[in-house]
Design an enzyme around this catalytic site. Sequence first.
Site, PDB file in Angstrom:
ATOM      1  N   TYR A   1       0.838  -1.202   0.000  1.00  0.00           N
ATOM      2  CA  TYR A   1       0.000   0.000   0.000  1.00  0.00           C
ATOM      3  C   TYR A   1       0.877   1.258   0.000  1.00  0.00           C
ATOM      4  O   TYR A   1       0.676   2.173  -0.799  1.00  0.00           O
ATOM      5  CB  TYR A   1      -0.897  -0.043   1.249  1.00  0.00           C
ATOM      6  CG  TYR A   1      -1.723   1.189   1.497  1.00  0.00           C
ATOM      7  CD1 TYR A   1      -2.737   1.566   0.622  1.00  0.00           C
ATOM      8  CD2 TYR A   1      -1.511   1.969   2.632  1.00  0.00           C
ATOM      9  CE1 TYR A   1      -3.514   2.689   0.876  1.00  0.00           C
ATOM     10  CE2 TYR A   1      -2.279   3.091   2.899  1.00  0.00           C
ATOM     11  CZ  TYR A   1      -3.277   3.446   2.014  1.00  0.00           C
ATOM     12  OH  TYR A   1      -4.035   4.557   2.267  1.00  0.00           O
ATOM     13  N   LYS A  40       1.303   4.251  -2.834  1.00  0.00           N
ATOM     14  CA  LYS A  40       1.052   5.664  -2.536  1.00  0.00           C
ATOM     15  C   LYS A  40       2.295   6.507  -2.854  1.00  0.00           C
ATOM     16  O   LYS A  40       2.181   7.615  -3.388  1.00  0.00           O
ATOM     17  CB  LYS A  40       0.624   5.840  -1.071  1.00  0.00           C
ATOM     18  CG  LYS A  40      -0.768   5.293  -0.780  1.00  0.00           C
ATOM     19  CD  LYS A  40      -1.847   6.020  -1.583  1.00  0.00           C
ATOM     20  CE  LYS A  40      -3.222   5.471  -1.377  1.00  0.00           C
ATOM     21  NZ  LYS A  40      -4.238   6.073  -2.257  1.00  0.00           N
TER      22      LYS A  40
END
Length: 323
Positions: free
Chosen positions: A143, A147
Amino acid sequence: MKSKILIIGACGQIGSELTFKLRELHGDENVIASDISYSNLDIVNSGIFEIVDAQNYASVKVCVEKHKIDTVYLMAAILSATGEKYPMKAWDLNMESLFHVLNLARAKFIKKVFWPSSIAVFGTTTPKEYTPQYTTMEPTTVYGITKQVGERWCEYYHNKYGVDVRSLRYPGIISWKTLPGGGTTDYAVEIYHKAITDGIYDSFLAEDTELPMMFMDDAIKATVDIMKAKKDTIKIRSSYNLAAISFTPKEVAESIKKQLPDFKITYNPDYRQEIANSWPQSINDSYARQDWKWKHQFNLEDITKEMLLQLDKKYKAALNNSK
Ligand code: SER
């Protein structure tokens, strides 16, 4: 001309509240909520709703053209904990959806994009306290990698193609309307639900794990504010550090106990502890405060008061409806 807005991932924790707020600000007819399924009936039944597959360029484009959309809020994502279980799924969803929206902006189908980043862009080599905007970033979760890479692409699309993309590095977001899903900071929402329903919570993070957090109302305000700020005040086109407060599971438990003295907490850290350990404890968001005058409102006591009040009402209403 009135702005026409599309929210992708409108059924989720932040997407749903953003949808309600944007409808209030821009009128129901100018805000189109969308998601991959009808998973939040409050959203589906309360305004214009479309099924959109964020991983399919044509699906997003058809919706943008049909509703003459000029602004997209891309809120669909797989978060940190789920991302560790399904790394390729997280990579594919988080990156493909971003490219589709950035490319629609590059091709001038849309004018403005909001895309959330996260404190997950930071890693174990980042200074943990009062983490600066510009610092070492070596995220250890899939994740966090999506990002961080996404931030680079946002800045690239702005610099090379003039795309007006704006972004915030959200901390953990606490809210009572829609449950979060698959995040490491989710404990700070679950704890309030369990305080009301069971009087006890088994925390998946250790008692002294300090993380940056924010109440939903503040997160929505920051999102609305950065999107309405004049273009030239947005000096950072990767993503802005954004902060409100920081606390540990023990501190939330203490603040709940002030209102519910019998509340109990136990600690059983699981795989999410390692994710939490890799993130900052507090964030320096002075660029946001300077550039577009960001200011948070809610501290831990305010949050606890509001969460317990609203969840108590919600559970009582559900009980009455089931009678
Ligand atoms: N709330 C997110 C998570 O825990 C962080 O951005 O994954």
